[in-house]
Every structure is written in structure tokens, then in C-alpha cells.
Scaffold this motif. Structure first.
Motif, mmCIF file in Angstrom:
data_model
loop_
_atom_site.group_PDB
_atom_site.id
_atom_site.type_symbol
_atom_site.label_atom_id
_atom_site.label_comp_id
_atom_site.label_asym_id
_atom_site.label_seq_id
_atom_site.Cartn_x
_atom_site.Cartn_y
_atom_site.Cartn_z
ATOM 1 N N THR A 1 -9.452 26.885 93.807
ATOM 2 C CA THR A 1 -10.684 27.022 92.711
ATOM 3 C C THR A 1 -10.077 28.146 91.748
ATOM 4 O O THR A 1 -9.752 29.488 92.003
ATOM 5 C CB THR A 1 -11.883 27.652 93.551
ATOM 6 O OG1 THR A 1 -12.449 26.664 94.303
ATOM 7 C CG2 THR A 1 -13.053 27.920 92.488
ATOM 8 N N LEU A 2 -10.298 27.757 90.786
ATOM 9 C CA LEU A 2 -9.915 28.544 89.517
ATOM 10 C C LEU A 2 -11.193 29.207 88.316
ATOM 11 O O LEU A 2 -11.834 28.064 88.220
ATOM 12 C CB LEU A 2 -9.055 27.652 88.378
ATOM 13 C CG LEU A 2 -8.668 28.357 86.976
ATOM 14 C CD1 LEU A 2 -7.671 29.748 87.331
ATOM 15 C CD2 LEU A 2 -7.757 27.431 86.125
ATOM 16 N N ALA B 1 -7.401 23.350 81.916
ATOM 17 C CA ALA B 1 -7.155 23.631 83.350
ATOM 18 C C ALA B 1 -7.462 22.420 84.047
ATOM 19 O O ALA B 1 -6.644 21.659 84.911
ATOM 20 C CB ALA B 1 -7.978 24.819 83.738
ATOM 21 N N GLU B 2 -8.423 21.700 83.572
ATOM 22 C CA GLU B 2 -8.899 20.471 84.005
ATOM 23 C C GLU B 2 -7.869 19.454 84.045
ATOM 24 O O GLU B 2 -7.629 18.536 84.878
ATOM 25 C CB GLU B 2 -10.421 20.037 83.559
ATOM 26 C CG GLU B 2 -11.459 20.758 84.434
ATOM 27 C CD GLU B 2 -12.931 20.633 83.593
ATOM 28 O OE1 GLU B 2 -13.044 19.714 82.758
ATOM 29 O OE2 GLU B 2 -13.637 21.485 83.910
ATOM 30 N N GLN B 3 -7.557 19.100 82.640
ATOM 31 C CA GLN B 3 -6.315 18.331 82.328
ATOM 32 C C GLN B 3 -5.094 18.723 83.194
ATOM 33 O O GLN B 3 -4.490 17.591 83.786
ATOM 34 C CB GLN B 3 -5.949 18.221 80.854
ATOM 35 C CG GLN B 3 -7.202 17.509 80.129
ATOM 36 C CD GLN B 3 -7.315 17.684 78.646
ATOM 37 O OE1 GLN B 3 -6.079 18.542 78.350
ATOM 38 N NE2 GLN B 3 -8.091 17.262 78.084
ATOM 39 N N HIS B 4 -4.964 19.758 83.459
ATOM 40 C CA HIS B 4 -3.644 20.064 84.357
ATOM 41 C C HIS B 4 -3.527 19.525 85.633
ATOM 42 O O HIS B 4 -2.888 18.828 86.335
ATOM 43 C CB HIS B 4 -3.684 21.575 84.327
ATOM 44 C CG HIS B 4 -2.392 22.227 85.047
ATOM 45 N ND1 HIS B 4 -2.785 22.671 86.563
ATOM 46 C CD2 HIS B 4 -1.225 22.505 84.964
ATOM 47 C CE1 HIS B 4 -1.460 22.901 87.154
ATOM 48 N NE2 HIS B 4 -0.425 23.077 86.081
ATOM 49 N N GLU C 1 3.216 34.763 82.363
ATOM 50 C CA GLU C 1 2.995 33.545 81.515
ATOM 51 C C GLU C 1 1.551 33.765 80.945
ATOM 52 O O GLU C 1 0.694 33.823 82.072
ATOM 53 C CB GLU C 1 3.185 32.185 82.295
ATOM 54 C CG GLU C 1 4.736 31.805 82.465
ATOM 55 C CD GLU C 1 5.173 32.690 83.739
ATOM 56 O OE1 GLU C 1 4.484 33.519 84.340
ATOM 57 O OE2 GLU C 1 6.488 32.461 83.873
ATOM 58 N N GLY C 2 1.174 33.503 79.776
ATOM 59 C CA GLY C 2 -0.197 33.517 79.406
ATOM 60 C C GLY C 2 -0.323 32.859 77.990
ATOM 61 O O GLY C 2 0.961 32.326 77.451
ATOM 62 N N VAL C 3 -1.319 32.853 77.419
ATOM 63 C CA VAL C 3 -1.635 32.365 76.167
ATOM 64 C C VAL C 3 -2.036 33.533 75.228
ATOM 65 O O VAL C 3 -3.005 34.116 75.594
ATOM 66 C CB VAL C 3 -2.879 31.198 75.930
ATOM 67 C CG1 VAL C 3 -2.788 30.866 74.355
ATOM 68 C CG2 VAL C 3 -2.345 30.295 76.883
ATOM 69 N N ALA D 1 -0.138 27.228 77.454
ATOM 70 C CA ALA D 1 -1.197 26.990 78.540
ATOM 71 C C ALA D 1 -0.992 26.283 79.819
ATOM 72 O O ALA D 1 -1.071 26.640 80.879
ATOM 73 C CB ALA D 1 -2.742 26.386 77.906
ATOM 74 N N THR D 2 -0.003 25.242 79.593
ATOM 75 C CA THR D 2 0.511 24.315 80.554
ATOM 76 C C THR D 2 1.507 25.175 81.401
ATOM 77 O O THR D 2 1.582 25.230 82.779
ATOM 78 C CB THR D 2 1.196 23.138 80.096
ATOM 79 O OG1 THR D 2 0.488 22.451 79.071
ATOM 80 C CG2 THR D 2 1.826 22.333 81.108
ATOM 81 N N ASP D 3 2.234 25.753 80.544
ATOM 82 C CA ASP D 3 3.211 26.893 81.507
ATOM 83 C C ASP D 3 2.430 27.853 82.226
ATOM 84 O O ASP D 3 3.016 28.111 83.405
ATOM 85 C CB ASP D 3 4.244 27.584 80.592
ATOM 86 C CG ASP D 3 5.183 26.761 79.760
ATOM 87 O OD1 ASP D 3 5.347 25.650 80.332
ATOM 88 O OD2 ASP D 3 6.026 27.262 78.913
ATOM 89 N N MET D 4 1.559 28.560 81.664
ATOM 90 C CA MET D 4 0.687 29.581 82.356
ATOM 91 C C MET D 4 0.212 28.920 83.543
ATOM 92 O O MET D 4 0.156 29.242 84.720
ATOM 93 C CB MET D 4 -0.233 29.884 81.514
ATOM 94 C CG MET D 4 -1.479 30.985 82.173
ATOM 95 S SD MET D 4 -2.708 31.544 80.875
ATOM 96 C CE MET D 4 -3.827 29.952 81.063
ATOM 97 N N LEU D 5 -0.512 27.700 83.547
ATOM 98 C CA LEU D 5 -1.266 27.122 84.557
ATOM 99 C C LEU D 5 -0.308 26.588 85.735
ATOM 100 O O LEU D 5 -0.421 26.909 86.903
ATOM 101 C CB LEU D 5 -2.037 25.765 84.060
ATOM 102 C CG LEU D 5 -3.255 26.264 83.268
ATOM 103 C CD1 LEU D 5 -3.635 25.230 82.396
ATOM 104 C CD2 LEU D 5 -4.534 26.753 84.093
ATOM 105 N N ASP D 6 0.842 26.000 85.234
ATOM 106 C CA ASP D 6 1.899 25.757 86.178
ATOM 107 C C ASP D 6 2.317 26.927 87.203
ATOM 108 O O ASP D 6 2.529 26.986 88.558
ATOM 109 C CB ASP D 6 3.052 25.320 85.715
ATOM 110 C CG ASP D 6 2.934 23.855 84.989
ATOM 111 O OD1 ASP D 6 2.184 23.130 85.632
ATOM 112 O OD2 ASP D 6 3.977 23.552 84.460
ATOM 113 N N GLU D 7 2.516 28.139 86.578
ATOM 114 C CA GLU D 7 2.980 29.399 87.348
ATOM 115 C C GLU D 7 1.615 29.918 87.869
ATOM 116 O O GLU D 7 1.850 30.515 89.080
ATOM 117 C CB GLU D 7 3.696 30.442 86.294
ATOM 118 C CG GLU D 7 4.086 31.888 86.749
ATOM 119 C CD GLU D 7 5.218 31.274 87.580
ATOM 120 O OE1 GLU D 7 5.686 30.261 87.795
ATOM 121 O OE2 GLU D 7 5.467 32.258 88.360
#
Ligand SMILES: Cc1cc2nc3c(=O)[nH]c(=O)nc-3n(C[C@H](O)[C@H](O)[C@H](O)COP(=O)(O)O)c2cc1C
Length: 192
Positions: A3-4, A28-31, A141-143, A167-173
């Protein structure tokens, strides 16, 4: 799935935090790696910390604290969406963090920040310092969104492609840190 919580860090009427957090939650949902919840501090109506006991005790006298505790307890990871107010975090966000202790421990966090030329990063640096005291693991990693007013139109945040990539890099990490810290919280990683 972990859960995020995407935390809306400003409670001000007309805040930009809300459309930016809505965008971050959608990203984040799309991630696809998380169950995503938008957590709006304004909905909790937390007064300035009014609990008589230290948060470490988990003894909460007030219903607003119990509601906030139950929510943060559910999170496995956080994205804090924050402006900077006078080079620091909004008081509402610091106050909400101060309310709890155990609920934060050993969870990873990332930051979406915004502002003028400094993109809210001075606020992030202060938040990182405070959150590590609660054993939150802040990831680098952040935006960071500079000149944010140029990117909000009719109450909607319009990200540039580099911000979407960040955002993608942040969510991956963030996801990479989430599972090991879940194991740590369950006591499955031996203490040093
Ligand atoms: C009390 C206050 C202090 C501010 N200080 C800063 C600052 O230090 N740096 C900055 O880039 N913007 C600053 N701003 C401008 C904010 O970036 C802008 O108002 C932004 O919309 C605030 O986020 P919010 O709308 O989500 O509350 C400040 C705004 C307020 C209300």
C-alpha cells in the motif's frame, strides 16, 4: 500488493498540493506496483499536537489521533507531496508527522516537491532529517517541480515529460525498498 500513501502535504484552501498529489497518485496507479491511496491531511483536521503522552507510547487520547494512526498504519510506503514555506515544510505536515511514532517505523518515503526556482527541495531536506528520526527511509529519487505556477491550469497539474520520467524512476526505486522494509518490520531480517 504493498500500500502506497500519497500524502497531500498542504492543507491551505486553494493549495496546489491537491492537483499535484492527484497527478502523483495517478502516476503511481499507472506504475502498477502499489495499491495507491490519496491521503489528504486536510480531511483529518489535526489540531496542533494535543496528545498528553509521547507518541512512542501509542496511547492516544483523541479520536483524530486514532483515525490518523489507523491510516498511517496501513501504509507500506509514502510519497509526500510538499511545497516549501519559508524554505521549510508546511507546519501542517510536520505536525501530522509528530503525532505518531510506531506507525512510521521502517517504511520508505519519496518526495514530490514544488515551488519557485528551488522546486521545494529545501522543504524536502528538512523532512528527510525529521523522518529519519522515525526510521523512515527517504530515497533520493524524487520529483522536484520548479516554477510550479506555470504548470497548473484550471486546477489541474500538467507535468512535463522530464517530470513524468522522474516519477517513474521514483516509483521504481520506492518499490525496490518497500519489500525489504516489509520483511524488516515483520522481524524477518536479523537485527545487527
Ligand atoms: C507561507 C508561505 C511561504 C512560502 N515560502 C516559499 C518558499 O520558501 N519557497 C518557495 O518556492 N515558495 C514559497 N511559497 C510559495 C509557494 O510555493 C506557493 O504558494 C505554493 O502554492 C504553496 O503550496 P500549496 O499551494 O500547496 O500550499 C510560500 C507560500 C506561503 C503561503
Amino acid at each position: 500488493m504493498p500500500t502506497l500513501h500519497v500524502v497531500v502535504g498542504s492543507t491551505r484552501p486553494g493549495r496546489l498540493a491537491l492537483p499535484i498529489a492527484q497527478w502523483a497518485a495517478q502516476a503511481a496507479e499507472q506504475h502498477g506496483g502499489f495499491d495507491v491511496q490519496l491521503v489528504d491531511l486536510a480531511e483529518f483536521g489535526l489540531p496542533l499536537l494535543d496528545e498528553p503522552a509521547h507518541p512512542r507510547t501509542g496511547q492516544y487520547a483523541h479520536e483524530h489521533t486514532r483515525a490518523w494512526s489507523a491510516t498511517v498504519d496501513e501504509a507500506d510506503a509514502f510519497v509526500f507531496v510538499t511545497p516549501e514555506y519559508n524554505f521549510g515544510p508546511p507546519a501542517a505536515l510536520l505536525n501530522a508527522i509528530s503525532y505518531l511514532h510506531r506507525e512510521w517505523l521502517c517504511k520508505p518515503a519519496a518526495f514530490v516537491s514544488y515551488g519557485g526556482v528551488a522546486a521545494g527541495l529545501r522543504s524536502v531536506q528538512v523532512l528527510k532529517q525529521v523522518l529519519t528520526t522515525l526510521k523512515v527511509m527517504p530515497i533520493p529519487e524524487g520529483v522536484a517541480i520548479p516554477f510550479v505556477f506555470q504548470l497548473v491550469q484550471d486546477g489541474s497539474f500538467q507535468p512535463t515529460p522530464p517530470l513524468e520520467a522522474a516519477a517513474t524512476d521514483m516509483l521504481d526505486e520506492l518499490l525496490r525498498w518497500t519489500e525489504p522494509l516489509q520483511l524488516l518490520r515483520k522481524g524477518l531480517v536479523p537485527a545487527q
